[in-house]
Design a protein around this motif. Structure first.
Motif, mmCIF file in Angstrom:
data_model
loop_
_atom_site.group_PDB
_atom_site.id
_atom_site.type_symbol
_atom_site.label_atom_id
_atom_site.label_comp_id
_atom_site.label_asym_id
_atom_site.label_seq_id
_atom_site.Cartn_x
_atom_site.Cartn_y
_atom_site.Cartn_z
ATOM 1 N N ILE A 26 41.822 -127.692 93.092
ATOM 2 C CA ILE A 26 42.725 -128.842 92.966
ATOM 3 C C ILE A 26 42.647 -129.650 94.261
ATOM 4 N N PRO A 27 41.830 -130.717 94.279
ATOM 5 C CA PRO A 27 41.754 -131.559 95.474
ATOM 6 C C PRO A 27 42.829 -132.643 95.420
ATOM 7 N N VAL A 28 43.672 -132.699 96.420
ATOM 8 C CA VAL A 28 44.721 -133.720 96.460
ATOM 9 C C VAL A 28 44.136 -134.917 97.204
ATOM 10 N N GLY A 29 43.353 -135.708 96.457
ATOM 11 C CA GLY A 29 42.606 -136.810 97.057
ATOM 12 C C GLY A 29 43.477 -137.832 97.753
ATOM 13 N N ALA A 30 44.736 -137.940 97.338
ATOM 14 C CA ALA A 30 45.651 -138.912 97.948
ATOM 15 C C ALA A 30 45.898 -138.626 99.420
ATOM 16 N N THR A 31 45.598 -137.403 99.877
ATOM 17 C CA THR A 31 45.810 -137.076 101.290
ATOM 18 C C THR A 31 44.602 -137.454 102.149
ATOM 19 N N GLY A 32 43.506 -137.874 101.500
ATOM 20 C CA GLY A 32 42.354 -138.376 102.242
ATOM 21 C C GLY A 32 41.451 -137.289 102.797
ATOM 22 N N TYR A 33 40.458 -137.738 103.585
ATOM 23 C CA TYR A 33 39.540 -136.882 104.329
ATOM 24 C C TYR A 33 38.794 -135.898 103.412
ATOM 25 N N ALA A 34 38.750 -134.606 103.770
ATOM 26 C CA ALA A 34 37.970 -133.648 102.978
ATOM 27 C C ALA A 34 38.476 -133.573 101.541
ATOM 28 N N ALA A 35 39.797 -133.639 101.355
ATOM 29 C CA ALA A 35 40.360 -133.578 100.003
ATOM 30 C C ALA A 35 39.854 -134.744 99.158
#
Length: 503
Positions: free
Chosen positions: A435-444
């Motif tokens: 589950i990548p929380v893309g909203a947090t940016g960077y590696a996610a």
């Protein structure tokens, strides 16, 4: 009938596994999956020798005694036969392999073979084996599992319980076994698998518990449903006044009788708190157990992330997000694993500890923290090999990996964290839900982008990936993460059919 649904069984037994109160009681049906004989087949040749037909006998204990009586009371031939029949090499056993992979610490069995031991060994677990009352005076150090061989072990012929004489003396020779099983039936949730409930010693234990306990504990047994539909169809489609019709009539009547008998047995077992879970085919059993295993694995969640800079997030909002995520996971009865990595780990742990304090539960059941191994205690001297071992171990023990932020300074430049990307590679290698929380940016965000390019391989994320990438309200984002986890935990059945096809 008085059976319960598979869904309720899976939900409740998995909860017992998580609470470390689950136990297994395995009968001959489990070992038949690996080619071992059941009682009837074991005694077939011996019955012929004393001119009896094992298929006409329901009291196999007496049958074994008759054979011994014919040998002047000597059990030598009987024990030699058991040694021959139960000494062949381990054969794969799907239900037991899956059970052994779960954190179940107690196994009871009436089987003489070593299937349970071999499956436990495959998981690199240590076991403490009890085959006689004398074993109760010692405890094997660092054992992960205790295995109780209620009726003995083929490798120790004198321990075998099989004849009427053996059962008559059981309460004097196995008092510590009886005490241990009685206590555990009152304190643990048992799953009976491949067991017929015909042993008089076990039935006496159940009766004694019912006599002393007002409220018996809930247990479960997996049983194949007796179904008359196939034989009924053949019977109705066969021409009248034929020998085949008469033969089918006998089979049909016998089947109806066995169905009625099964109904009474199921109802009777409920007196002792044992709930029957019916399957239509024995091939369903590994699927049910695999669903429990998957639910248990996905209850364990690893939080991967690091952060030296929160980017578009304020430090305050980022802290709220991670703290509420830790708190929300614990409130939903998930177990969190994490390292105390800067900018993520401490914030998640803070929220988790708050929820654990509110629940007033054992911290170790809900939270695992592993710090990176250092050389000489200096933060800039990390033992690379030990670090990899720790990271692999943390990923292997969970079912879901959540990615948050993920950045670090390299040569003075803020970049995507190599360590977090390494966690992503390990999660892929070990087939974990991601589950990548893309909203947090960077590696996610980077991981989310790679997943979107291959979204069909991560179909459990299709409904959620957009919100995970764009939601900026901490409460809403935490809710989305929790929704994603619940979806993962509920959609498993179709996937498992690929590994254990019913046809």
């Amino acid at each position: 009938m008085d059976d319960i649904s598979k869904e309720i069984f899976i939900r409740d037994y998995e909860k017992a596994v998580f609470q470390e109160s689950a136990a297994i009681f395995a009968g001959a049906g489990l070992s038949q999956n690996s080619g071992f004989v059941n009682w009837k087949e074991l005694l077939r040749e011996l019955a012929r020798e004393i001119k009896l037909d094992v298929d006409k006998e329901s009291d196999l204990i007496s049958l074994a005694q008759y054979f011994v009586n014919g040998r002047s009371g000597s059990k030598h031939e009987l024990l030699t036969l058991i040694l021959q029949k139960f000494s062949h090499n381990y054969v794969k056993n799907d239900p037991m392999d899956i059970l052994a992979s779960m954190p179940i610490k107690t196994y009871w069995t009436t089987n003489y073979d070593n299937i349970i031991e071999k499956c436990i060994e495959k998981q690199n677990k240590e076991y403490d084996l009890k085959i006689s009352d004398s074993n109760f005076s010692t405890t094997k150090e660092n054992s992960d599992v205790t295995i109780y061989k209620f009726h003995g072990d083929s490798r120790n012929p004198e321990s075998i319980v099989l004849t009427k004489d053996d059962y008559s003396s059981f309460h004097s020779t196995h008092q510590l076994f009886i005490n241990a099983l009685t206590g555990q039936l009152l304190t643990k949730t048992f799953l009976f698998i491949g067991y017929s409930f015909n042993d008089p010693d076990f039935l006496q234990i159940l009766s004694s518990i019912r006599a002393i306990a007002k409220n018996v504990r809930t247990h479960y047994c997996l049983t194949k449903r007796i179904d008359s539909s196939e034989i009924e169809k053949k019977y109705l489609n066969t021409p009248d006044n034929t020998s085949e019709k008469k033969k089918l009539k006998v089979e049909y009547d016998n089947c109806l009788y066995e169905m009625e008998k099964q109904r009474h047995i199921v109802k009777d077992l409920k007196r002792f708190g044992i709930n029957t879970v019916f399957v239509d085919d024995h091939k369903e059993i590994p699927i049910l157990i695999a669903q429990i295993q998957k639910k248990n694995a996905t209850r364990r969640i690893f939080i991967a992330g690091s952060c030296r800079d929160y980017g578009a997030w304020t430090e305050h909002d980022a802290a709220i997000l991670m703290s509420k995520l830790g708190e929300g996971l614990i409130k939903k009865d998930y177990h969190i694993s994490t390292g105390l990595i800067e900018g993520v780990g401490p914030q998640v742990v803070s929220g988790a500890l708050h929820a654990i304090a509110e629940k007033n539960v054992d911290l170790s059941k809900y939270l695992s923290i592993k710090t990176l191994p250092l050389i000489k205690g200096k933060a800039d001297h990390i033992d690379t090999e030990a670090k990899k071992m720790y990271q692999d171990d943390m990923i292997k023990k969970v079912g879901i990996v959540i990615f948050l932020f993920g950045n670090n300074f390299y040569d003075g430049q803020l970049q995507v964290s190599k360590g977090v990307l390494g966690d992503y590679s390990r999660a892929l290698e070990h087939n974990k839900y991601i589950i990548p929380v893309g909203a947090t940016g960077y590696a996610a965000k980077f991981i989310s982008g790679k997943i979107e390019l291959n979204i069909n391989n991560f179909h459990y994320l299709k409904k959620f990936i957009s919100r995970l990438n764009t939601e900026t309200d901490p409460d809403m984002l935490v809710n989305t993460i929790l929704e994603t986890i619940e979806y993962i935990r509920d959609f498993e059945y179709d996937n498992l059919l690929e590994f254990f096809p019913l046809s």
